[in-house]
Write a protein that holds these residues in place. Sequence first.
Motif, PDB file in Angstrom:
ATOM      1  N   THR A 194    -110.316 -15.443  86.855  1.00  0.00           N
ATOM      2  CA  THR A 194    -109.377 -14.914  87.853  1.00  0.00           C
ATOM      3  C   THR A 194    -109.842 -13.524  88.239  1.00  0.00           C
ATOM      4  O   THR A 194    -110.157 -12.710  87.361  1.00  0.00           O
ATOM      5  N   ILE A 195    -109.879 -13.239  89.531  1.00  0.00           N
ATOM      6  CA  ILE A 195    -110.286 -11.909  89.992  1.00  0.00           C
ATOM      7  C   ILE A 195    -109.139 -11.281  90.770  1.00  0.00           C
ATOM      8  O   ILE A 195    -108.678 -11.836  91.775  1.00  0.00           O
ATOM      9  N   GLY A 196    -108.671 -10.151  90.288  1.00  0.00           N
ATOM     10  CA  GLY A 196    -107.671  -9.383  90.999  1.00  0.00           C
ATOM     11  C   GLY A 196    -108.289  -8.145  91.621  1.00  0.00           C
ATOM     12  O   GLY A 196    -109.510  -7.964  91.626  1.00  0.00           O
ATOM     13  N   THR A 197    -107.437  -7.293  92.153  1.00  0.00           N
ATOM     14  CA  THR A 197    -107.916  -6.056  92.774  1.00  0.00           C
ATOM     15  C   THR A 197    -108.413  -5.068  91.719  1.00  0.00           C
ATOM     16  O   THR A 197    -109.478  -4.459  91.882  1.00  0.00           O
ATOM     17  N   HIS A 198    -107.652  -4.930  90.620  1.00  0.00           N
ATOM     18  CA  HIS A 198    -107.972  -3.927  89.609  1.00  0.00           C
ATOM     19  C   HIS A 198    -108.264  -4.523  88.236  1.00  0.00           C
ATOM     20  O   HIS A 198    -108.460  -3.775  87.266  1.00  0.00           O
ATOM     21  N   PHE A 199    -108.277  -5.831  88.112  1.00  0.00           N
ATOM     22  CA  PHE A 199    -108.620  -6.478  86.850  1.00  0.00           C
ATOM     23  C   PHE A 199    -109.295  -7.812  87.144  1.00  0.00           C
ATOM     24  O   PHE A 199    -109.183  -8.368  88.243  1.00  0.00           O
ATOM     25  N   ALA A 200    -110.012  -8.316  86.156  1.00  0.00           N
ATOM     26  CA  ALA A 200    -110.589  -9.658  86.226  1.00  0.00           C
ATOM     27  C   ALA A 200    -110.457 -10.290  84.856  1.00  0.00           C
ATOM     28  O   ALA A 200    -110.585  -9.612  83.825  1.00  0.00           O
ATOM     29  N   MET A 201    -110.195 -11.597  84.825  1.00  0.00           N
ATOM     30  CA  MET A 201    -110.117 -12.347  83.577  1.00  0.00           C
ATOM     31  C   MET A 201    -111.188 -13.430  83.602  1.00  0.00           C
ATOM     32  O   MET A 201    -111.334 -14.143  84.594  1.00  0.00           O
ATOM     33  N   VAL A 202    -111.916 -13.554  82.497  1.00  0.00           N
ATOM     34  CA  VAL A 202    -112.963 -14.570  82.399  1.00  0.00           C
ATOM     35  C   VAL A 202    -113.241 -14.838  80.927  1.00  0.00           C
ATOM     36  O   VAL A 202    -113.090 -13.945  80.085  1.00  0.00           O
ATOM     37  N   SER A 203    -113.626 -16.074  80.622  1.00  0.00           N
ATOM     38  CA  SER A 203    -114.067 -16.386  79.269  1.00  0.00           C
ATOM     39  C   SER A 203    -115.569 -16.181  79.200  1.00  0.00           C
ATOM     40  O   SER A 203    -116.355 -17.051  79.591  1.00  0.00           O
ATOM     41  N   LEU A 204    -115.996 -15.023  78.716  1.00  0.00           N
ATOM     42  CA  LEU A 204    -117.418 -14.717  78.631  1.00  0.00           C
ATOM     43  C   LEU A 204    -118.125 -15.644  77.642  1.00  0.00           C
ATOM     44  O   LEU A 204    -119.294 -15.988  77.821  1.00  0.00           O
ATOM     45  N   VAL A 221    -116.834  -5.630  86.940  1.00  0.00           N
ATOM     46  CA  VAL A 221    -116.245  -4.298  86.729  1.00  0.00           C
ATOM     47  C   VAL A 221    -116.778  -3.250  87.702  1.00  0.00           C
ATOM     48  O   VAL A 221    -116.271  -2.125  87.735  1.00  0.00           O
ATOM     49  N   GLU A 222    -117.783  -3.612  88.505  1.00  0.00           N
ATOM     50  CA  GLU A 222    -118.375  -2.643  89.439  1.00  0.00           C
ATOM     51  C   GLU A 222    -117.358  -1.925  90.318  1.00  0.00           C
ATOM     52  O   GLU A 222    -117.451  -0.712  90.521  1.00  0.00           O
ATOM     53  N   PRO A 223    -116.346  -2.652  90.872  1.00  0.00           N
ATOM     54  CA  PRO A 223    -115.382  -1.945  91.731  1.00  0.00           C
ATOM     55  C   PRO A 223    -114.352  -1.129  90.951  1.00  0.00           C
ATOM     56  O   PRO A 223    -113.399  -0.624  91.542  1.00  0.00           O
ATOM     57  N   GLY A 224    -114.526  -1.030  89.617  1.00  0.00           N
ATOM     58  CA  GLY A 224    -113.577  -0.277  88.808  1.00  0.00           C
ATOM     59  C   GLY A 224    -112.518  -1.136  88.152  1.00  0.00           C
ATOM     60  O   GLY A 224    -111.475  -0.621  87.718  1.00  0.00           O
ATOM     61  N   ARG A 225    -112.749  -2.424  88.049  1.00  0.00           N
ATOM     62  CA  ARG A 225    -111.773  -3.327  87.437  1.00  0.00           C
ATOM     63  C   ARG A 225    -111.804  -3.235  85.909  1.00  0.00           C
ATOM     64  O   ARG A 225    -112.837  -3.001  85.303  1.00  0.00           O
ATOM     65  N   ASP A 226    -110.641  -3.510  85.305  1.00  0.00           N
ATOM     66  CA  ASP A 226    -110.568  -3.787  83.869  1.00  0.00           C
ATOM     67  C   ASP A 226    -111.003  -5.234  83.660  1.00  0.00           C
ATOM     68  O   ASP A 226    -110.614  -6.129  84.426  1.00  0.00           O
ATOM     69  N   ILE A 268    -101.983  -8.458  78.399  1.00  0.00           N
ATOM     70  CA  ILE A 268    -100.849  -8.339  79.318  1.00  0.00           C
ATOM     71  C   ILE A 268    -100.739  -6.905  79.840  1.00  0.00           C
ATOM     72  O   ILE A 268    -100.518  -6.669  81.031  1.00  0.00           O
ATOM     73  N   ALA A 269    -100.934  -5.949  78.942  1.00  0.00           N
ATOM     74  CA  ALA A 269    -100.826  -4.544  79.342  1.00  0.00           C
ATOM     75  C   ALA A 269    -101.888  -4.183  80.373  1.00  0.00           C
ATOM     76  O   ALA A 269    -101.615  -3.429  81.320  1.00  0.00           O
ATOM     77  N   LEU A 270    -103.109  -4.708  80.231  1.00  0.00           N
ATOM     78  CA  LEU A 270    -104.168  -4.425  81.195  1.00  0.00           C
ATOM     79  C   LEU A 270    -103.818  -4.994  82.573  1.00  0.00           C
ATOM     80  O   LEU A 270    -104.051  -4.343  83.597  1.00  0.00           O
ATOM     81  N   ILE A 271    -103.278  -6.198  82.613  1.00  0.00           N
ATOM     82  CA  ILE A 271    -102.870  -6.778  83.898  1.00  0.00           C
ATOM     83  C   ILE A 271    -101.766  -5.940  84.519  1.00  0.00           C
ATOM     84  O   ILE A 271    -101.802  -5.607  85.714  1.00  0.00           O
ATOM     85  N   GLU A 272    -100.788  -5.586  83.700  1.00  0.00           N
ATOM     86  CA  GLU A 272     -99.596  -4.917  84.234  1.00  0.00           C
ATOM     87  C   GLU A 272     -99.837  -3.449  84.573  1.00  0.00           C
ATOM     88  O   GLU A 272     -98.944  -2.803  85.128  1.00  0.00           O
ATOM     89  N   ARG A 273    -101.023  -2.927  84.293  1.00  0.00           N
ATOM     90  CA  ARG A 273    -101.358  -1.593  84.786  1.00  0.00           C
ATOM     91  C   ARG A 273    -101.355  -1.558  86.309  1.00  0.00           C
ATOM     92  O   ARG A 273    -101.110  -0.514  86.913  1.00  0.00           O
ATOM     93  N   SER A 274    -101.645  -2.705  86.937  1.00  0.00           N
ATOM     94  CA  SER A 274    -101.739  -2.722  88.399  1.00  0.00           C
ATOM     95  C   SER A 274    -100.903  -3.811  89.060  1.00  0.00           C
ATOM     96  O   SER A 274    -100.602  -3.706  90.243  1.00  0.00           O
ATOM     97  N   ALA A 275    -100.525  -4.846  88.315  1.00  0.00           N
ATOM     98  CA  ALA A 275     -99.844  -5.984  88.936  1.00  0.00           C
ATOM     99  C   ALA A 275     -98.853  -6.600  87.956  1.00  0.00           C
ATOM    100  O   ALA A 275     -99.240  -7.040  86.874  1.00  0.00           O
TER     101      ALA A 275
END
Length: 313
Positions: A194-204, A221-226, A268-275
Amino acid sequence: MTVQAPANVVMIRPNRFHPNPETAADNRFQSVPGDSAEEVANRAASEFDAAVGRLRDEGVGVHVFQDARDDTPDAVFPNNWFSTHPGGHVAIYPMFVPSRRRERRSDVIEMLKADYRVQVVTDYSGLEQDGLALEGTGAMVIDHIGRIAYVARSHRADPVLLERFCTNFGYEPMVFDAIDEDGAPVYHTNVVMTIGTHFAMVSLDMIKNAARRAEIAERLVEPGRDLIDLTHHQIAEFAGNAIELSTPTGLMTAMSSRALAALDKSQIALIERSARIVPLDIPTIESAGGSVRCMIAGLHLAKRNTNLEKGPK
């Protein structure tokens, strides 16, 4: 609205919903509900209505279309057969199995033309006759900020067609192998990322090539995402199948209740920093092997000002 998070979406209300035996061969996320067909279909419709109501309560613009067919069990997942892109671009896709090809409908495209600024509709669906499939934003997870289309190799994402799409729409393809714990390839990219504006989630851990894994993490993370790294268990619970949306009060992340329950507090906290997170309860629909992201076709298009365009009286 941010370029990554649409404020308006299309959703298809299911008619005869049930897990599709045609797609079960490579969709290991499917399960059997164990109830009568009528009970399953009715529960799916009720879950859909509640999800639409919750999104509308949050301020998301939801265009609902009713599926009227008896032979389209996956119609509730419209993000696979069309996508929209900034600048007025719409794509229509070829689907892997015959039953999913019947989901395409002209009234959705006509609504987009009437209500939004659509410049070009590119229809790839005729390439089904050549055995090609590219199942929209299921097969591709698109970073609209970085202009990258992330794609896990599968039957649902033909490499030749992917290159054609990326050339036409101006994205860089980023292809990788995503493998589950049993060594099987993942059927759709949007269940692992999942890619959001300020975070991304992926199973590396599911990206087995170390160099590619590092490159994907770097680009996300290039655009500054968590970056939120998901476990195999969290992917199986649909934690990767979320979508960020814009609302009048800020960004929100829609995901299933099951997915949210699988996340830990730090994630959850990382997501909720922005959304803020908005959970939707869709256990029956998830039995078909898709979750919230699959249900939502985001509209990355500018709305028409119909009053102004009609001109003075």
